[in-house]
Design a protein around this motif. Structure first.
Motif, short mmCIF file in Angstrom:
data_model
loop_
_atom_site.label_atom_id
_atom_site.label_comp_id
_atom_site.label_asym_id
_atom_site.label_seq_id
_atom_site.Cartn_x
_atom_site.Cartn_y
_atom_site.Cartn_z
N GLU A 242 39.23 53.62 41.25
CA GLU A 242 37.79 54.06 40.88
C GLU A 242 37.59 54.23 39.43
O GLU A 242 36.86 55.44 39.19
CB GLU A 242 37.53 55.23 41.89
CG GLU A 242 37.49 54.63 43.43
CD GLU A 242 36.90 56.10 44.34
OE1 GLU A 242 36.59 57.12 43.70
OE2 GLU A 242 37.00 55.95 45.53
N ASP A 244 36.03 53.53 35.77
CA ASP A 244 34.78 52.66 35.12
C ASP A 244 35.01 51.62 33.99
O ASP A 244 34.34 50.68 33.74
CB ASP A 244 33.75 53.65 34.67
CG ASP A 244 33.32 54.80 35.58
OD1 ASP A 244 32.57 54.32 36.65
OD2 ASP A 244 33.78 55.81 35.43
N ARG A 287 37.99 44.20 37.91
CA ARG A 287 36.58 43.96 37.80
C ARG A 287 36.00 43.83 38.99
O ARG A 287 34.78 44.65 39.15
CB ARG A 287 36.31 42.60 36.95
CG ARG A 287 34.77 42.44 36.68
CD ARG A 287 34.67 41.13 36.45
NE ARG A 287 34.88 40.27 37.56
CZ ARG A 287 34.83 38.95 37.84
NH1 ARG A 287 34.58 38.10 36.75
NH2 ARG A 287 35.04 38.28 38.94
N ASP A 288 36.37 43.24 39.81
CA ASP A 288 35.78 43.09 41.22
C ASP A 288 35.74 44.59 42.02
O ASP A 288 34.90 44.68 42.60
CB ASP A 288 36.29 42.13 42.17
CG ASP A 288 36.05 40.66 41.38
OD1 ASP A 288 35.14 40.59 40.99
OD2 ASP A 288 36.67 39.71 42.32
N ALA A 289 36.57 45.36 41.36
CA ALA A 289 36.66 46.79 42.09
C ALA A 289 35.69 47.48 41.20
O ALA A 289 35.51 48.82 41.82
CB ALA A 289 37.89 47.33 41.92
N GLY A 290 34.96 47.02 40.29
CA GLY A 290 33.82 48.03 39.57
C GLY A 290 34.13 48.32 38.26
O GLY A 290 33.30 49.05 37.71
N ALA A 291 35.24 47.92 37.76
CA ALA A 291 35.74 48.36 36.13
C ALA A 291 35.30 47.29 35.39
O ALA A 291 35.36 46.16 35.40
CB ALA A 291 37.03 48.82 36.32
N ARG A 340 33.39 41.72 32.84
CA ARG A 340 32.17 42.84 33.58
C ARG A 340 31.97 42.63 34.81
O ARG A 340 31.93 41.60 35.45
CB ARG A 340 31.01 42.29 32.55
CG ARG A 340 31.17 42.58 31.06
CD ARG A 340 29.95 42.15 30.39
NE ARG A 340 30.34 42.04 28.73
CZ ARG A 340 30.40 43.08 28.00
NH1 ARG A 340 30.02 44.20 28.68
NH2 ARG A 340 30.60 43.08 26.82
N PRO A 341 31.92 43.88 35.29
CA PRO A 341 31.61 43.81 36.91
C PRO A 341 30.20 43.39 37.13
O PRO A 341 29.33 43.31 36.32
CB PRO A 341 31.63 45.29 37.21
CG PRO A 341 31.72 46.08 36.22
CD PRO A 341 32.10 45.25 34.83
#
Length: 341
Positions: A242, A244, A287-291, A340-341
């Motif tokens: 989790e 960023d 990236r796909d996890a949100g970072a 980039r997410p």
């Protein structure tokens, strides 16, 4: 995918002024032998200078092999500038490395390995893989098939002995060290809940135990080898953290290579292409996890300084100084791969 890395310092100042929570950041340091460690130190100095971000403040510091050494030193409080001074052999280095004596040109035994022992690394794992041939990546299969190494990582262990870290784990919760269990082929993330309890010296030497070169390291009854026996960075392990933003320093990869004439160097560059392809796949997963993922790798000038053998000590200072210059140029001139997410 290529573009300038985010201006971390300006963004932090803006978030602080607005009262927004600070972003969670990860730092991933890949393997790469003695020269990879030198390149990483130069790149960390450039990252701090250009982005205004202290890598020691990362919420997660993930280190594999040589990256485990550098990451552990950051987690113990050594700044990139202090790491640089110690690599250069400066007489007075402040911080945790003050008074630590280390001969970087001989601490892992030199540029070539001893003749390995007869046999295979793990017959147990080979038999298991015969039934499930696609269960693990090729480097893990090769580690199981490779003859056991004879080399010693006593110099690395002595470094952490001098730092007082040969009998316990550091208090810094950010640190994770990756190694591979040679008999099961599974990755172990030392420093996380569920990992076998160990001291930092043992975890780092395990993460550096390159198959066929160094002896496996025993921890809690199991034999461990270099984390690169799975992946040169193991970046994908951060997909569940989790975060960023993640900065990845990968000295065994390259977006653009030089054109060496020697056969060993050409083989090494081909291996880099495979490592780079895996790294970029792992970057997409994170990236796909949100970072937001920034990937820094050596360029042609760095590769020319490194040559074909990342353990060759005579090139260390040249690689270090080259990295300071080339990574600064990459960070300021659009030479960083950003997912980039």
């Amino acid at each position: 995918m290529a573009g300038r890395t985010a201006d971390t310092g300006d963004r932090e100042a803006s978030e602080a002024a607005s009262g927004a929570p600070a972003p969670r950041r990860g730092l991933v340091l890949g393997g790469g032998g003695s020269l990879g460690a030198a390149w990483t130190v130069g790149a960390l100095c450039a990252l701090e200078d250009v982005c205004g971000w202290d890598p020691r403040s990362a919420d997660v510091i993930l280190g594999t092999s040589a990256g485990a050494i550098v990451g552990s030193l950051l987690a113990l409080g050594a700044s990139p500038t202090e790491l640089l001074g110690h690599q250069r052999g400066e007489a007075e280095v402040p911080g945790p490395l003050g008074g630590v004596r280390l001969h970087y040109d001989t601490w892992v035994g030199g540029a070539l390995p001893r003749l390995p022992r007869p046999g295979v690394g793990s017959l147990k794992l080979l038999l298991d893989l015969a039934e499930h041939p696609h269960r693990m990546p090729l480097p893990t299969v090769l580690a199981a098939a490779a003859p056991p190494g004879r080399g010693s990582l006593g110099g690395v262990r002595d470094l952490f002995h001098q730092l007082g870290m040969d009998d316990h784990w550091p208090d810094n919760p950010a640190l994770r060290v990756v190694a591979v269990d040679l008999d099961t082929g599974t990755r172990v993330l030392f420093g996380t809940p569920g990992a076998p309890p160990t001291d930092l010296a043992s975890a780092v030497t395990a993460s550096c135990a390159l198959p066929s070169w160094f002896e496996p390291v025993r921890i809690d009854g199991s034999r461990y080898v270099d984390g690169c026996a799975w992946s040169d960075t193991n970046l994908d392990l951060l997909a569940g953290e989790e975060l960023d933003e993640v900065f990845v320093l990968a000295p065994t990869c390259a977006r653009e290579t030089d054109h060496p004439h020697s056969i060993p160097a050409r083989v090494e560059r081909r291996l880099r292409r495979g490592s780079t392809a895996r790294l970029l796949r792992e970057a997409v997963a994170v990236r796909d996890a949100g970072a937001l993922v920034h990937v820094l790798v050596p360029g042609p000038e760095d590769l020319a300084a490194m040559g074909a053998n990342l353990m060759a000590p005579q090139h260390r200072l040249t690689v270090l100084e080259t990295s300071l210059r080339t990574t600064t140029a990459a960070l300021t001139g659009g030479g960083v791969v950003t997912e980039r997410p």
